[in-house]
Each structure stands twice: as C-alpha cells, then as structure tokens.
Design a protein around this motif. Structure first.
Motif, PDB file in Angstrom:
ATOM      1  N   VAL A 230       0.854  -1.184   0.000  1.00 27.53           N
ATOM      2  CA  VAL A 230       0.000   0.000   0.000  1.00 27.53           C
ATOM      3  C   VAL A 230       0.889   1.233   0.000  1.00 27.53           C
ATOM      4  O   VAL A 230       1.598   1.506   0.974  1.00 27.53           O
ATOM      5  N   LEU A 231       0.859   1.969  -1.107  1.00 30.91           N
ATOM      6  CA  LEU A 231       1.729   3.134  -1.280  1.00 30.91           C
ATOM      7  C   LEU A 231       0.889   4.408  -1.352  1.00 30.91           C
ATOM      8  O   LEU A 231      -0.031   4.499  -2.180  1.00 30.91           O
ATOM      9  N   LEU A 232       1.214   5.356  -0.518  1.00 33.71           N
ATOM     10  CA  LEU A 232       0.560   6.663  -0.564  1.00 33.71           C
ATOM     11  C   LEU A 232       1.446   7.639  -1.326  1.00 33.71           C
ATOM     12  O   LEU A 232       2.648   7.728  -1.065  1.00 33.71           O
ATOM     13  N   VAL A 233       0.838   8.367  -2.264  1.00 40.18           N
ATOM     14  CA  VAL A 233       1.543   9.417  -2.997  1.00 40.18           C
ATOM     15  C   VAL A 233       0.923  10.745  -2.604  1.00 40.18           C
ATOM     16  O   VAL A 233      -0.274  10.972  -2.805  1.00 40.18           O
ATOM     17  N   THR A 234       1.727  11.626  -2.024  1.00 43.88           N
ATOM     18  CA  THR A 234       1.221  12.909  -1.561  1.00 43.88           C
ATOM     19  C   THR A 234       2.239  14.001  -1.885  1.00 43.88           C
ATOM     20  O   THR A 234       3.292  13.736  -2.472  1.00 43.88           O
ATOM     21  N   SER A 235       1.917  15.233  -1.516  1.00 44.32           N
ATOM     22  CA  SER A 235       2.789  16.376  -1.808  1.00 44.32           C
ATOM     23  C   SER A 235       2.464  17.503  -0.844  1.00 44.32           C
ATOM     24  O   SER A 235       1.428  17.473  -0.167  1.00 44.32           O
ATOM     25  N   PRO A 236       3.322  18.516  -0.759  1.00 40.96           N
ATOM     26  CA  PRO A 236       3.044  19.625   0.163  1.00 40.96           C
ATOM     27  C   PRO A 236       1.792  20.423  -0.196  1.00 40.96           C
ATOM     28  O   PRO A 236       1.077  20.891   0.683  1.00 40.96           O
ATOM     29  N   ALA A 237       1.530  20.610  -1.498  1.00 49.00           N
ATOM     30  CA  ALA A 237       0.415  21.452  -1.914  1.00 49.00           C
ATOM     31  C   ALA A 237      -0.246  20.873  -3.158  1.00 49.00           C
ATOM     32  O   ALA A 237       0.322  20.014  -3.846  1.00 49.00           O
TER      33      ALA A 237
END
Length: 286
Positions: free
Chosen positions: A80-87
């Motif tokens: 299970v991989l989460l891809v996120t970013s600051p904005a």
C-alpha cells in the motif's frame, strides 16, 4: 552581483542536488519538465507512460519504479503506497497514475484509490463507461459511500479502469468529515482486504496541507512525497518531512517533479544521449 544575490535568495528545490543537500530523505526519482520532452506535447501528463512510452518522461517514471523496488530491504512488503505532496498542483496525481502504469508492464495487478476526498481526480482521468462505450451519466458508489456504510462490500466501489490489470476506486461524493472517515475501521478493513487481492494498492492522496494525508500515511506501508521544482521551498519540504516523521509514517523517499535542464548541465546531456539511443532502438525495431 545582483544576479548572484537573487540566486542565493532562491530557496526552491530546483535540482536533485538541492534535495540531497537540504533533505535527509532519499530522492527516488526526478521527472523532467514537459518543455524538455517533445514526445509528450498535447498528452495528458497523467497518461504519459501509456501514451508516450518511448519519451524521456516515461523513462523517468520507470526509473522511479525501479528505485522504489530497490530502496527497501530485501523482502520488504510495501503493497500500500501513498503518494502525496506539500500542496495541490505539485504533480502527485501524475506520479500516482504513471507509477501504476509502469507496474502494469510487470504484469502486476494494481488498484488505484482516489483518497482525495476534497479534490478528486480519477473520475476525470478514467471516465466511467457503460457497456456500449458511452460515458456514464450516473456515477456509482465511491470510497466515501463505503466509509459511511452506504454500501456493504468492497466490490461495490471497485470498477474497471479500461486498462487491463488496473482497477479504480473513485472518491465518491465529497463528505463533511474526510479525515475521520479515512481514519475509520472501515478504511483499515478496506486496505487489508485489497492487499489480499492486488499486488499493489496505490493511494492518490490529498496534499499535506490537510490532516487527511497524515492519517493515510500512518495507514500505508510506505509514503512517496512529491516536490515541485517550480513551487516547493526548502523550508516547506523540511517541515513536511518532519511532520510525517512525527506521526511515525514510513516515508520511503521523495520525487522531484518538473525538473528543467540547464545549459551545460548533466540532465541536458543525459536527455540528448537518451533521445539518440532511443531513436536508434526504434529504427532497429522497424
């Protein structure tokens, strides 16, 4: 002197060396700017790997996949991989979708989950279609419906993307309490059951501006943080990584999005070499 001062005051993460110098998290991939790759003109950047497989940008995503696989200890299970970013707008959705596409070439079965319950994207990138090929006017249940108990089974919200091996869970109607829903027992149950069916479950998450992303990071096996070379400041990146560490999230590494080549720089020479190499390979194939 003025030009030198402006350069010193620029604290953006513009190059891979900036990431390695100022952050203590591995850089797993760099994605070139679309202006530096003529093969991706007029192509939706979230579908580059499928629609322009011989482009430099596609090769960047394949390198990201390889680095991700080799980054952890042997036998590590990061399903299970989460891809996120600051904005918002940093490119996390493009990374999530293209990463899923590269995994499909390895004959893996992938589930892409739109966990951004505030600004969803998969319904636009992968339109629902009827059996006759027409676009559906009435979307079915999504993730929020399942988390609120409006549909009992996982199969009620999983749909075919139109690409062999890739299934989708859309975000569903936007709820009033997304963070609480994403941290509910039903979300834990959903992820555990999907891990038994799919090789990888990729969560296209919200930006770390909201607490939803931190909740997801604690539930995922690993987290990828996408930084924008044109928008992300060093201080912002450092703060985001500290916050993920404080909630004991497993941050696997970072991705630098939209890296521009510089005159006389390493990437310009590398891109030229790749184009020449790929051009010869294509000619030989035909």
């Amino acid at each position: 002197g003025l030009a030198f001062a402006v350069e010193l005051l620029n604290d953006l993460l513009r190059t891979p060396s900036d990431v390695m110098r100022h952050l203590r998290t591995p850089l797993l991939g760099t994605i070139c700017h679309s202006d530096d790759d003529k093969d991706v003109e007029k192509i939706e950047l979230a579908h580059v790997v499928r629609q322009a497989p011989y482009s430099i940008m596609s090769e960047n995503y394949r390198q990201l996949r390889t680095n991700l696989k080799l980054s952890g200890p042997s036998g590590s299970d990061h399903k299970v991989l989460l891809v996120t970013s600051p904005a918002a707008g940093d490119g996390k959705t493009s990374v999530a979708v293209n990463l899923a596409s590269t995994m499909l070439y390895e004959n893996k079965r992938i589930l892409l989950v739109d966990t951004n319950l505030r600004r969803p994207s998969t319904a636009h990138l992968f339109p629902r279609t009827e059996t006759n090929g027409a676009v559906s006017e009435h979307p079915d249940f999504g993730l929020s419906n399942y988390l609120m108990g409006q549909c009992p089974e996982e199969k009620d919200i999983i749909r075919f993307s139109g690409i062999e091996g890739l299934d989708i869970i859309d975000s569903g109607p936007l709820p009033a309490n997304p963070a609480e829903l994403l941290d509910s027992p039903r979300m834990h149950q959903l992820l555990e059951r999907c891990k038994q069916v799919y090789d990888y479950v990729i969560l296209d998450g919200p930006a770390l501006l909201v607490t939803d992303a931190k909740v997801l990071a604690t539930n995922a096996d690993g987290t990828l943080v996408v930084f924008s070379a044109a928008e992300t400041h060093r201080g912002t990146a450092q703060r985001i990584l500290r916050e993920l560490q404080s909630v004991h999230a497993n941050t696997l590494g970072t991705v630098l999005m939209g890296v521009k080549t510089r005159k006389g720089g390493y990437f310009r020479e590398a891109y030229r070499s790749y184009q020449n190499y790929q051009r010869v390979q294509i000619k030989q194939a035909f």
